[in-house]
Design an enzyme around this catalytic site. Structure first.
Site, mmCIF file in Angstrom:
data_model
loop_
_atom_site.group_PDB
_atom_site.id
_atom_site.type_symbol
_atom_site.label_atom_id
_atom_site.label_comp_id
_atom_site.label_asym_id
_atom_site.label_seq_id
_atom_site.Cartn_x
_atom_site.Cartn_y
_atom_site.Cartn_z
ATOM 1 N N ASN A 126 0.851 -1.208 0.049
ATOM 2 C CA ASN A 126 0.025 0.044 -0.003
ATOM 3 C C ASN A 126 0.838 1.341 0.027
ATOM 4 O O ASN A 126 2.062 1.464 0.499
ATOM 5 C CB ASN A 126 -0.798 -0.086 1.277
ATOM 6 C CG ASN A 126 -0.238 -0.162 2.661
ATOM 7 O OD1 ASN A 126 0.648 -0.696 2.792
ATOM 8 N ND2 ASN A 126 -0.908 0.485 3.526
ATOM 9 N N ASN A 185 -0.932 8.441 0.505
ATOM 10 C CA ASN A 185 -0.987 10.142 0.072
ATOM 11 C C ASN A 185 -1.532 11.034 1.123
ATOM 12 O O ASN A 185 -2.671 10.726 1.520
ATOM 13 C CB ASN A 185 -1.510 10.064 -1.194
ATOM 14 C CG ASN A 185 -1.197 11.393 -1.976
ATOM 15 O OD1 ASN A 185 -1.738 12.474 -1.702
ATOM 16 N ND2 ASN A 185 -0.249 11.441 -2.956
ATOM 17 N N GLU A 245 -2.976 -4.703 -2.857
ATOM 18 C CA GLU A 245 -3.626 -5.646 -4.135
ATOM 19 C C GLU A 245 -3.656 -4.840 -5.437
ATOM 20 O O GLU A 245 -3.312 -5.397 -6.219
ATOM 21 C CB GLU A 245 -4.881 -5.843 -3.584
ATOM 22 C CG GLU A 245 -5.048 -6.670 -2.572
ATOM 23 C CD GLU A 245 -5.298 -6.131 -1.277
ATOM 24 O OE1 GLU A 245 -4.869 -4.669 -1.015
ATOM 25 O OE2 GLU A 245 -6.296 -6.331 -0.262
ATOM 26 N N CYS A 271 -10.200 -4.758 0.383
ATOM 27 C CA CYS A 271 -11.324 -3.725 0.401
ATOM 28 C C CYS A 271 -12.148 -3.953 -0.861
ATOM 29 O O CYS A 271 -11.892 -4.606 -1.642
ATOM 30 C CB CYS A 271 -10.872 -2.210 0.482
ATOM 31 S SG CYS A 271 -10.269 -1.703 -1.023
ATOM 32 N N CYS A 292 -10.714 -3.110 -4.209
ATOM 33 C CA CYS A 292 -9.625 -4.146 -4.696
ATOM 34 C C CYS A 292 -10.678 -5.112 -5.253
ATOM 35 O O CYS A 292 -10.172 -5.691 -6.226
ATOM 36 C CB CYS A 292 -8.818 -4.401 -3.589
ATOM 37 S SG CYS A 292 -7.625 -3.142 -3.268
HETATM 38 N N1 THU Z 1 -5.212 -1.552 2.593
HETATM 39 C C1 THU Z 1 -4.669 -2.250 1.583
HETATM 40 O O1 THU Z 1 -3.400 -1.967 1.171
HETATM 41 N N2 THU Z 1 -5.283 -3.460 1.383
HETATM 42 C C2 THU Z 1 -6.254 -4.020 2.046
HETATM 43 O O2 THU Z 1 -6.678 -5.050 1.678
HETATM 44 C C3 THU Z 1 -7.049 -3.113 3.197
HETATM 45 C C4 THU Z 1 -6.392 -1.955 3.329
HETATM 46 C C5 THU Z 1 -4.597 -0.335 3.072
HETATM 47 C C6 THU Z 1 -5.154 0.938 2.550
HETATM 48 C C7 THU Z 1 -4.447 2.094 3.771
HETATM 49 O O3 THU Z 1 -3.345 2.398 3.069
HETATM 50 C C8 THU Z 1 -4.374 0.991 4.958
HETATM 51 O O4 THU Z 1 -4.336 -0.337 4.401
HETATM 52 C C9 THU Z 1 -5.473 1.335 5.783
HETATM 53 O O5 THU Z 1 -6.729 1.354 5.408
#
Ligand code: THU
Length: 139
Positions: free
Chosen positions: A46, A49, A59, A94, A97
C-alpha cells in the site's frame, strides 16, 4: 489446483512486501503477491498519500504492475496486513480491490489472507464478491 509450496511462497512474498509499504497516516502495512496463470509473481504494497484519496492498496499495486507488464490472467493473490507494530491479521481486501480483481480474475480466483507462510485463510473471488458486476455486463 495451486500446490502448497506455491501458496506458501505467495504468502511469504506478501508478508515480505510489507517492508516496502508507505503508510505514514494509517500505520497499517499491507503487502500482496499475485500469481499469473503462467506462473509469474508480481508483488505490491500500500502507498498512501497526504491527500488520502490518491492512496492505493497493496492488491491494486500488484495488479497494476502485472497488467502494465502484459499479464491479465491470474490464478491467486496473497495478502498480508496489520498495524506496523502489531500482529498480522487475516486482512481481507477492500471493496474497491475486489472490484478491480473482478475485472481480470475468474470467480475461482483464490485469495489467501496470510498471517504467516503456513497460516492463512482461503477464499475465492466468488466468495468475497457475490452477485457482481463485470465486463460481461457491458457486452
Ligand atoms: N489496505 C490495503 O492495502 N489493502 C487492504 O486489503 C486493506 C487496506 C490499505 C489501505 C490503507 O493504506 C491502509 O491499508 C489502511 O486502510
Amino acid at each position: 489446483m495451486i500446490d502448497a509450496n506455491t501458496v506458501q511462497d505467495l504468502c511469504q512474498k506478501a508478508i515480505d512486501m510489507r517492508s516496502e509499504s508507505y503508510a505514514p497516516y494509517s500505520d497499517f502495512l499491507v503487502g500482496s503477491a499475485i500469481l499469473t496463470d503462467d506462473g509469474k509473481i508480481f508483488t505490491g504494497c500500500n502507498i498512501e498519500n497526504s491527500a488520502f484519496g490518491p492512496s492505493i492498496c497493496a492488491e491494486r499495486t500488484a495488479i497494476v504492475k502485472a497488467v502494465s507488464e502484459g499479464h491479465r490472467d491470474f490464478a491467486a493473490i496473497a495478502i498480508a496486513g496489520g498495524k506496523r507494530d502489531g500482529e498480522l491479521q487475516y486482512c481481507a481486501p477492500c471493496g474497491v480491490c475486489r472490484q478491480v480483481m473482478r475485472e481480470f480474475c475468474k470467480p475461482s480466483f483464490k485469495i489467501y489472507l496470510a498471517k504467516s507462510a503456513a497460516d492463512y485463510q482461503e477464499f475465492t473471488l466468488a466468495d468475497l464478491l457475490p452477485e457482481s458486476f463485470g465486463p460481461e455486463n457491458l457486452e
